[in-house]
Design an enzyme around this catalytic site. Sequence first.
Site, PDB file in Angstrom:
ATOM      1  CB  THR A  12      -0.934  -0.015   1.228  1.00 15.73           C
ATOM      2  OG1 THR A  12      -1.824  -1.119   1.089  1.00 15.73           O
ATOM      3  CG2 THR A  12      -1.740   1.269   1.351  1.00 15.73           C
ATOM      4  CB  SER A  55       2.831  -7.957   1.674  1.00 13.27           C
ATOM      5  OG  SER A  55       1.682  -7.844   2.476  1.00 13.27           O
ATOM      6  CB  THR A  88       0.309  -3.711   6.571  1.00 12.94           C
ATOM      7  OG1 THR A  88      -0.891  -3.614   5.802  1.00 12.94           O
ATOM      8  CG2 THR A  88       0.961  -2.353   6.680  1.00 12.94           C
ATOM      9  CG  ASP A  89      -2.612  -7.387   3.530  1.00 11.36           C
ATOM     10  OD1 ASP A  89      -2.934  -6.467   4.293  1.00 11.36           O
ATOM     11  OD2 ASP A  89      -3.193  -7.594   2.440  1.00 11.36           O
TER      12      ASP A  89
HETATM   13  N1  ASP Z   1      -3.141  -3.776   2.631  1.00  4.92           N
HETATM   14  C1  ASP Z   1      -1.814  -4.103   2.335  1.00  4.92           C
HETATM   15  C2  ASP Z   1      -0.827  -3.020   2.732  1.00  4.92           C
HETATM   16  O1  ASP Z   1      -1.043  -2.434   3.750  1.00  4.92           O
HETATM   17  C3  ASP Z   1      -1.578  -4.618   1.006  1.00  4.92           C
HETATM   18  C4  ASP Z   1      -0.334  -5.455   1.053  1.00  4.92           C
HETATM   19  O2  ASP Z   1      -0.128  -6.140   2.021  1.00  4.92           O
HETATM   20  O3  ASP Z   1       0.444  -5.384   0.122  1.00  4.92           O
HETATM   21  O4  ASP Z   1       0.149  -2.763   2.108  1.00  4.92           O
END
Ligand code: ASP
Length: 325
Positions: A12, A55, A88-89
């Site tokens: 993100t 991720s 973050t995932d």
């Molecule tokens: N929602 C996720 C982020 O915070 C997407 C990911 O993990 O790439 O980046």
Amino acid sequence: MTKVVVVSTGGTIASRVDRERGFVTSRASGTELVGLLPQPTAVAVEVDDFVMVGSFLFDLDLVFRLTQRIAAHLDDPAVAGVVVTQGTDTMEESVFMADLLIDSDKPVVFTGAQRHADELDSDGPRNLGDAIKVAAAPEARGLGAMIVFEQELHAARDVTKVHAARVGTFASAEHGKLGEVDGERVIVHRRPTLRRVIAAERIEPRVDLVKLVMGSDGRFIDHAVADGAQAIVLEAFGRGNATLAVVDAVRRATANGVLVLVTTRCPQGRVLPVYGNGGGKDLVATGAVFAGDLSGIKARILLAVLLAGGRSRSEVIDLVSAMAG
Ligand code: ASP
């Protein structure tokens, strides 16, 4: 001048709106991310674009290669620390693998964002600026790999993503954060004592995670064994309890030489064999091993690292116990 390397991987923090295709996707390079910082950094920043994906597309092999890339940067005496920008995932998994594999006192700091780069109030630039400060900070040496997010430092072993959308998404449950960033200062409140660095030439991907729900039977465990799993992590009930059918399936798994690690599906607390009749005492009697307060997700990463090194079963169990506390 102190140097920090920013290894970018997408997520993100690097995402923008693709209006033609109607979705948000990773597309900003590490150099663009550094260009969005709210103020110039007090350290020299070098960028290394590693991959450009969300991720949720990461796998164990990719993260293993990422840890090798981080370690190569840290080998450079001119580099004070490394920042990894990631989605973050699955960040809690990547940071834990980095913590286990990277043998260096220099800070390894993962960060990202919950609001993408096209949102006016994106949290990415502040998080990246803070992560760079931590990577350069002498106080942060020896803390292992960590997540810096929303001004907080979190230890790899303990940190978990707790909110799907809000910016304060990382927490370390009952152990609490390691420290914080306050303006230009990095303040460390505690040091992780249950860290271990583990040598591994590769990663063992055949480690499955099975979460128990009320009335669980043995199908997923039997299937994992039939499909070649080398180990299974159970996210069991409460203190590490199961159902009678799960106990039977775990007995079949351990009889087949598959290591079964028991964790709790509770967000906090340790497993301990207390109950019979489907409880933890029965699981221990089958040969299953209890994993303290390691989460199921972290226990799976730990086994993927430990099982790749040709270690004996007792060596693996000793290292799990050391990490479980
Ligand atoms: N929602 C996720 C982020 O915070 C997407 C990911 O993990 O790439 O980046």
